[in-house]
Design a protein around this motif. Structure first.
Motif, PDB file in Angstrom:
ATOM      1  N   LYS A  27      53.139 -59.858  35.086  1.00  0.00           N
ATOM      2  CA  LYS A  27      53.883 -61.019  34.595  1.00  0.00           C
ATOM      3  C   LYS A  27      52.916 -61.943  33.865  1.00  0.00           C
ATOM      4  N   THR A  29      51.682 -65.422  32.360  1.00  0.00           N
ATOM      5  CA  THR A  29      51.896 -66.812  32.760  1.00  0.00           C
ATOM      6  C   THR A  29      51.666 -67.812  31.633  1.00  0.00           C
ATOM      7  N   GLU A  30      51.400 -67.317  30.430  1.00  0.00           N
ATOM      8  CA  GLU A  30      51.287 -68.173  29.252  1.00  0.00           C
ATOM      9  C   GLU A  30      51.560 -67.327  28.017  1.00  0.00           C
ATOM     10  N   LYS A  46      49.992 -61.408  38.254  1.00  0.00           N
ATOM     11  CA  LYS A  46      50.161 -62.319  37.123  1.00  0.00           C
ATOM     12  C   LYS A  46      48.911 -62.283  36.249  1.00  0.00           C
ATOM     13  N   THR A  69      61.581 -56.463  26.293  1.00  0.00           N
ATOM     14  CA  THR A  69      60.685 -57.614  26.406  1.00  0.00           C
ATOM     15  C   THR A  69      59.858 -57.818  25.151  1.00  0.00           C
ATOM     16  N   SER A  80      55.639 -66.962  28.054  1.00  0.00           N
ATOM     17  CA  SER A  80      55.287 -67.091  29.457  1.00  0.00           C
ATOM     18  C   SER A  80      56.458 -66.580  30.296  1.00  0.00           C
ATOM     19  N   GLY A  81      56.172 -65.792  31.299  1.00  0.00           N
ATOM     20  CA  GLY A  81      57.206 -65.242  32.167  1.00  0.00           C
ATOM     21  C   GLY A  81      57.620 -63.827  31.804  1.00  0.00           C
ATOM     22  N   ASP A  82      57.234 -63.351  30.616  1.00  0.00           N
ATOM     23  CA  ASP A  82      57.564 -61.977  30.223  1.00  0.00           C
ATOM     24  C   ASP A  82      56.829 -60.971  31.097  1.00  0.00           C
TER      25      ASP A  82
END
Length: 108
Positions: A27, A29-30, A46, A69, A80-82
């Protein structure tokens, strides 16, 4: 092996030759672009862009990330979050973004 220079990536790919031995989903985070080196963030699941004094774990993939995605092209950043795929382990050449003392930001 002698290194080669690529003026542009092959259509829709950042891996120009070979097949990465390691392909792991993480994942993000940015926001980050495919081809950037990434490192672990708050835990092993992450990742974030490589920063000074951190250890890289691999490159942010384009073609190995799920098409749902993946952005329209590798020059568009993931959000972020992908959930993205990190590639590593050798046996491949990559068209990547280079930053550092010997390059200008976002040189390839």
């Amino acid at each position: 092996m002698v290194g080669e220079s690529y003026n542009r990536a092959p259509e829709g790919r950042i891996v120009v030759r070979g097949e990465p031995h390691i392909q792991v989903e993480k994942k993000l985070t940015e926001a980050a672009k495919a081809g950037m080196l990434v490192t672990c963030d708050s835990n092993d699941y992450k990742i974030k862009k490589l920063a000074a004094n951190t250890m890289p774990i691999g490159w942010l993939s384009f073609e190995y990330t799920d098409a749902k995605t993946r952005p329209a092209d590798f020059e568009t950043a993931y959000a972020s979050g992908d959930i993205v795929t990190v590639i590593a382990g050798g046996n491949f050449d990559i068209y990547a973004i280079a930053t550092g003392e010997a390059s200008t930001g976002n040189d390839v």
